[in-house]
Design an enzyme around this catalytic site. Sequence first.
Site, short mmCIF file in Angstrom:
data_model
loop_
_atom_site.label_atom_id
_atom_site.label_comp_id
_atom_site.label_asym_id
_atom_site.label_seq_id
_atom_site.Cartn_x
_atom_site.Cartn_y
_atom_site.Cartn_z
N LYS A 1 -10.46 0.75 10.30
CA LYS A 1 -10.60 -0.49 9.53
C LYS A 1 -11.00 -1.66 10.43
O LYS A 1 -11.19 -2.77 9.93
CB LYS A 1 -9.28 -0.82 8.83
N GLN B 1 -4.68 -4.75 7.47
CA GLN B 1 -5.68 -5.65 6.92
C GLN B 1 -5.74 -6.98 7.65
O GLN B 1 -6.53 -7.86 7.28
CB GLN B 1 -5.45 -5.87 5.41
N CYS C 1 -4.69 2.35 -3.73
CA CYS C 1 -3.42 2.84 -3.17
C CYS C 1 -2.31 1.81 -3.32
O CYS C 1 -1.44 1.69 -2.44
CB CYS C 1 -3.57 3.22 -1.70
N ASP D 1 2.92 -3.93 8.54
CA ASP D 1 1.69 -3.20 8.29
C ASP D 1 0.53 -4.17 8.54
O ASP D 1 0.24 -5.03 7.71
CB ASP D 1 1.69 -2.69 6.85
N HIS E 1 0.88 -1.17 0.00
CA HIS E 1 0.00 0.00 0.00
C HIS E 1 0.92 1.23 0.00
O HIS E 1 1.99 1.20 0.61
CB HIS E 1 -0.84 -0.03 1.29
C1 LIG Z 1 -2.49 -2.49 3.85
C2 LIG Z 1 -2.77 -1.07 4.23
N1 LIG Z 1 -1.79 -0.31 4.72
C3 LIG Z 1 -1.96 0.95 5.10
C4 LIG Z 1 -3.19 1.57 4.96
C5 LIG Z 1 -3.33 2.98 5.36
O1 LIG Z 1 -4.21 3.12 6.44
P1 LIG Z 1 -4.82 4.54 6.78
O2 LIG Z 1 -5.34 5.11 5.51
O3 LIG Z 1 -5.90 4.23 7.76
O4 LIG Z 1 -3.73 5.36 7.37
C6 LIG Z 1 -4.26 0.82 4.43
C7 LIG Z 1 -5.59 1.40 4.21
O5 LIG Z 1 -5.84 2.34 3.51
C8 LIG Z 1 -4.04 -0.52 4.05
O6 LIG Z 1 -5.02 -1.26 3.56
#
Ligand SMILES: Cc1ncc(COP(=O)(O)O)c(C=O)c1O
Lengths: 430, 430, 148, 148
Positions: B244, B221, B385, B218, B141
């Site tokens: 999430k 998910q 993203c 990370d 991401h």
């Molecule tokens: C795998 C992963 N990493 C990072 C993020 C970033 O999270 P956030 O937008 O809540 O900061 C997301 C979601 O958008 C994600 O799915």
Amino acid sequence: MTSAPSTTALDPQTVRGDFPILATRIGDSPLVYLDSGATSQKPQAVIDAEVAFLTGSNAAVHRGAHTLAADATELYEDARAVVAGFVGAEPEQLVWTSGATAGLNLVAYAIGNATLGRGGAEARRFALAPGDEIVVTETEHHANLIPWQELAFRTGAVLRHIPVQDDGMLDLEAAASVIGDRTRVVAFPHVSNVLGIVNPVAELVALARAAGALTVLDACQSAPHLALDLPALDVDLAVFSGHKMLGPYGIGGLYGRSDVLEALPPFLTGGSMITTVTLDEASYLPPPQRFEAGTQPVSQAIGLAAAVRYLDEVGMDAVHAHERLLERRLRDGLRSVDGIRLLGDAPAGVDRVALSAFDVDGVHAHDVGQFLDARGIAVRVGHHCAQPLHRRFGLTASVRASASLFTTEDEIDTFLDAVSGVRGYFGVGR
Amino acid sequence: MTSAPSTTALDPQTVRGDFPILATRIGDSPLVYLDSGATSQKPQAVIDAEVAFLTGSNAAVHRGAHTLAADATELYEDARAVVAGFVGAEPEQLVWTSGATAGLNLVAYAIGNATLGRGGAEARRFALAPGDEIVVTETEHHANLIPWQELAFRTGAVLRHIPVQDDGMLDLEAAASVIGDRTRVVAFPHVSNVLGIVNPVAELVALARAAGALTVLDACQSAPHLALDLPALDVDLAVFSGHKMLGPYGIGGLYGRSDVLEALPPFLTGGSMITTVTLDEASYLPPPQRFEAGTQPVSQAIGLAAAVRYLDEVGMDAVHAHERLLERRLRDGLRSVDGIRLLGDAPAGVDRVALSAFDVDGVHAHDVGQFLDARGIAVRVGHHCAQPLHRRFGLTASVRASASLFTTEDEIDTFLDAVSGVRGYFGVGR
Amino acid sequence: MSELDSLYQELILDHSKRRVGFGLTDELVGVATSHQHNPICGDDITLRVHVEGDVVRDVTWEGAGCAISQASASMLASLVAEEDGMSRAEASALVEGFREALRSRGTKPLDEEIFSDAAALSGVSRYTARVKCAMLAWVAFEDALARA
Amino acid sequence: MSELDSLYQELILDHSKRRVGFGLTDELVGVATSHQHNPICGDDITLRVHVEGDVVRDVTWEGAGCAISQASASMLASLVAEEDGMSRAEASALVEGFREALRSRGTKPLDEEIFSDAAALSGVSRYTARVKCAMLAWVAFEDALARA
Ligand SMILES: Cc1ncc(COP(=O)(O)O)c(C=O)c1O
Ligand SMILES: Cc1ncc(COP(=O)(O)O)c(C=O)c1O
């Protein structure tokens, strides 16, 4: 503003009905909340706006084609327009942040990034060289001090400060000699969170402009209390926090002149602030999105919009007028209590918000706070994140009473009455 | 965890009653929310916890002696303990952030600060030299990619990546040659937000440990879908986002091994993270406070605690088991539709979450999303993203369906039925 | 007795003014000093402990703070003086017992037999925001002992 | 006609496949190119406009995207071809009118007299998330004109 300023005076009793927490009792006493300078209480309209969003339209914004996502995006961008309007700005001049601290760090780090060559040619104007100067004031909240200290350490810039006088006024003569050729940034509070005095923005901006320095205004303690027009104040950048202006936690605003935001390199990076990303590099969207990496505090933005709508309905001029009344009653009352020393006892006529910090001779601030709490009165005790300012006045801690649009004159009297009993209870004085 | 894992299976119908938004209709159709991967919906318990706090105990935490402030501080620190417990950690190993993006930026900037000499001798272990390597994966991401790109640019470090195979599995053989002597950081997703595959954390951690590199997970998910025990996964740092995992926007967590957090220099600076501040310098509190500058998202922390309490009551093992059922139905169903290509079609038996991204031959993802929305089905379309990953699969955009604990098998069938009508509607295929 | 009075008992207000042990002794062999700081209110204490072999001889201190923190330091110093010759183990147990009571939210009062005047601080445990004030001197004591 | 059908009218689906003007002409004198990108879905367009004096000669384009964005580019190219010799001012007015209608949330339909096939895109304005898709080619057109 979304509505014409109200000309009718504010009736705090009517306003109070909108704040559910005010029904709380502390032991046997009704709550007298005089800690709005730390965080404000929220009107029902703000809570309702967030709940309505979360139960009716919640979805990721700017990312989906589905109905909920489209609704959410609209509510979210409408919120930006409303909050931008509240401070006199255009929507694209308002960057959402998680709060004022995050906003000030954003600016300091973006300048640091420009110094490290990020942001290309446009960003070069922000780059600092060793010996360049950053100017703050002696009255700073730590949020508008430490990010600059760290930036100075990282870049070799020098941090200087404008001293404060015994009466709490900034020393403008000294400012004129501190701000000079080497000054690149001048950061200062619109209203100090300890002194409550509205600082002379025009004078400081003029000095900074003459030196070619960037101006950064900390509007945390003015935004909830005065009608704000940031473009008219002619600052380059300004920050405020939602939770201090009847809004939710976790949301705040960074206002920037368009040319400044457009040239500033990003700070936080991640999703939703990019155009094209490869494994090796990314290119960035224009402001405000460039500074809004990741999922934004969507429901909080909508809540903050509800908060400023609420303030606009009451009318910021009416809010300020009411709080000026409270402020005079508060300070006059405190002055008449034995053994009380006010911090920032500026000449009459100086514009201020309804906030007073003071020292009680012979009784520690913490004990004063506890004594008041036993009567249902919530004040803040400590250094209020302004250690250098307290040191300047020879203190480590003080007591701070800060009012809000829902504060009544009776509450100020209850507070004053309690304060006058403090030294007797702890057996000092007379 | 606050309760023993539930052994009873999850009944999505019962769960659904707890989510007010699920009563929404999109046009004539009931909402089928398959966009939990973007943001989750919130159970009433989360909304109630925030509202109860805001209307009954709201006050600045860690700063006041008054009753509300003391209550608020307790609720806030209890929330930390609950959320830390949910991921197997101690309270002092959990730093509040505004979300995963903020958490990853925190780590990258703190390493950058260590490189610039901040944080003293302990922090030197994090400092990067030109030529040092940061390793990510091709599945990242943007939030776990761009902060590292920027860190590399600022420090002269080199960014490398572990490639992904056609079937969506990380190429571990390649990983073993990418991770080596010069590797200082290995950052990777527990579960990619496009592929849904649970990555082999143990193998990657072993490679990183052998190279003496810091590991950053990370967990965005995975946290909402699996029982997480971050210390057992033996990563140094990990991030997740509240929104999430049934919690509010504007809150997230950074988990860190104690020795790592203790040595890491601060990122955001300001109030509440300091011990002594002069106009020239500041000294910092130990973790987690060191990383929590400014007013924190207090009500959101309390809301997130309510969310993980809710998840714990349902039982994360039951959640995962239910979602595994959905996942198989989803993928088997998609495989049987003509012209559908699944992204990350890993071998059966690989652990996954109930999330599938796919391409419909001849129909753009945006149009697929619009078609589904007309039937009340909310999916995400675009690059999610993850542009490099899409490029890897020769796409600019895909459709992503992601389920949650409240998703029913009937909903999956409704979705599959709709998907099978897409190409016909747009007049492609057959 | 009002809630407030049970927090600020006579004995506490009295100790906060009398300040037993106030004024640091010289740094000799067996003497160790700890400096503790409460970042919330800016209060601090410098506490010095004198240990001979396994025997804790005395505690002296300086610092500024609220009535609770001053009284607590004073009560600690007088407790050490009264006990005249407590062992390190006894001292550690005292600090542990004090901490446990203070964190108990009013459920575990301090035993007067053991804690003497300091038992008056039991009421503080119901005021979570003030527990740190009462603990400051005891944390300094524990830290100084570890260094002595 | 269902809501979805009013968005994806025959004419739109047809244009999205026919793609009038697809394939860029050579870069000659009076030819300017604009590249536009929709960061949300990753769609992009490269659009080239040929201007002689004050007269817009033709529009060609390449790019990938959803049916709406492809149809919109195709309709724009065919509109320019039909008008055969519109002035820069007319072109600017067209873009302005298109933008206004698309942002009107369904309140200002596009006039078929003026916009020809592109008038079928009126329905997009009720789908705020799709407005950008329909605008992409027109923004590119505006940008390319400014450069030509
Ligand atoms: C795998 C992963 N990493 C990072 C993020 C970033 O999270 P956030 O937008 O809540 O900061 C997301 C979601 O958008 C994600 O799915
Ligand atoms: C003057 C001033 N500046 C900055 C801040 C920091 O705001 P926040 O803690 O909401 O980030 C505050 C409040 O704490 C303040 O009063």
